[in-house]
Design an enzyme around this catalytic site. Structure first.
Site, PDB file in Angstrom:
ATOM      1  N   VAL A  78      34.117 -65.728 130.889  1.00  0.00           N
ATOM      2  CA  VAL A  78      34.395 -67.162 130.869  1.00  0.00           C
ATOM      3  C   VAL A  78      33.103 -67.871 130.484  1.00  0.00           C
ATOM      4  O   VAL A  78      32.033 -67.548 131.001  1.00  0.00           O
ATOM      5  CB  VAL A  78      34.868 -67.664 132.246  1.00  0.00           C
ATOM      6  CG1 VAL A  78      35.160 -69.162 132.203  1.00  0.00           C
ATOM      7  CG2 VAL A  78      36.094 -66.893 132.720  1.00  0.00           C
ATOM      8  N   CYS A  79      33.204 -68.803 129.543  1.00  0.00           N
ATOM      9  CA  CYS A  79      32.078 -69.676 129.214  1.00  0.00           C
ATOM     10  C   CYS A  79      30.880 -68.832 128.757  1.00  0.00           C
ATOM     11  O   CYS A  79      31.042 -67.894 127.969  1.00  0.00           O
ATOM     12  CB  CYS A  79      31.770 -70.537 130.443  1.00  0.00           C
ATOM     13  SG  CYS A  79      30.682 -71.937 130.197  1.00  0.00           S
ATOM     14  N   ASN A  80      29.688 -69.136 129.259  1.00  0.00           N
ATOM     15  CA  ASN A  80      28.516 -68.402 128.802  1.00  0.00           C
ATOM     16  C   ASN A  80      28.352 -67.051 129.502  1.00  0.00           C
ATOM     17  O   ASN A  80      27.335 -66.394 129.348  1.00  0.00           O
ATOM     18  CB  ASN A  80      27.244 -69.247 128.909  1.00  0.00           C
ATOM     19  CG  ASN A  80      26.841 -69.548 130.328  1.00  0.00           C
ATOM     20  OD1 ASN A  80      27.614 -69.390 131.259  1.00  0.00           O
ATOM     21  ND2 ASN A  80      25.611 -70.015 130.501  1.00  0.00           N
TER      22      ASN A  80
END
Length: 194
Positions: free
Chosen positions: A106-108
């Protein structure tokens, strides 16, 4: 068959990156007609409480040394610089991803997977704010700007924060059924991206 979903926990984790997918899988468990399809647990380097980026303290269920086998490993985003430079963390990510049926970020959290070599040569995505940094730091990746998630079969990456909920609903659909994913989204009052 119940699938073990191991969610990596570390100091500085983005709370919704961590909790959103957990909520999706545990809500799917409550709604599944034939028993819980997922066993969801957190895994940290050590069994010490971790303070999230939002200041919420979370107690991990397991450590790297004692967690059960993981079928689906999920790497949430957050403040990743320190853990990304930790050889033990990067080694664990590479090892557990190689053994898992599916790896997701998820995300970075995509930076963690990239540092472990899991994303080499793949199409990926991350938070819009980190697109250029991921491209620059890991030029072997094809980083896509725009999709909520990118599914590469055994590896799935999502854009920022709430996109992790979308991706997790996609994983429920892939691993169980479209019906269960739709019921989970409805129960969570979440409008899915297609």
């Amino acid at each position: 068959m119940t699938l073990n979903v191991g969610v990596y926990l570390y100091p500085g984790v983005e709370l919704l990156d961590f909790a959103g997918p957990c909520e999706v899988f545990t809500t799917a468990n409550r709604l599944a007609p034939e028993g819980a399809p997922f066993s969801v647990f957190s895994v940290a380097a050590e069994r010490r409480p971790a303070t999230s980026r939002a200041g919420v303290v979370i107690q991990p269920d397991y450590s790297f040394a004692d967690h059960p086998p993981i079928d689906v490993v999920l790497l949430p985003g957050g403040v990743v610089d320190e853990v990304m430079s930790d050889a033990a963390v990067v080694g664990w990510i590479a090892e557990v991803s190689a053994a898992a049926r599916l790896t997701a970020s998820v995300c970075n959290g995509a930076f963690l997977l990239a540092a472990a070599g899991v994303l080499d040569g793949r199409r990926v995505t991350t938070h819009w704010e980190d697109i250029d940094a991921l491209r620059t730091r890991f030029p072997a990746l094809t980083v896509e700007d725009g999709p909520r998630w990118v599914d590469q079969g055994d590896v799935v990456t999502s854009a920022g924060i709430s996109a992790g909920i979308d991706m997790s609903l996609h994983l429920v659909e892939r691993l169980q059924s479209r019906t269960l994913a739709a019921a989970t989204a409805r129960q969570m009052d979440f409008h899915r991206a297609s």
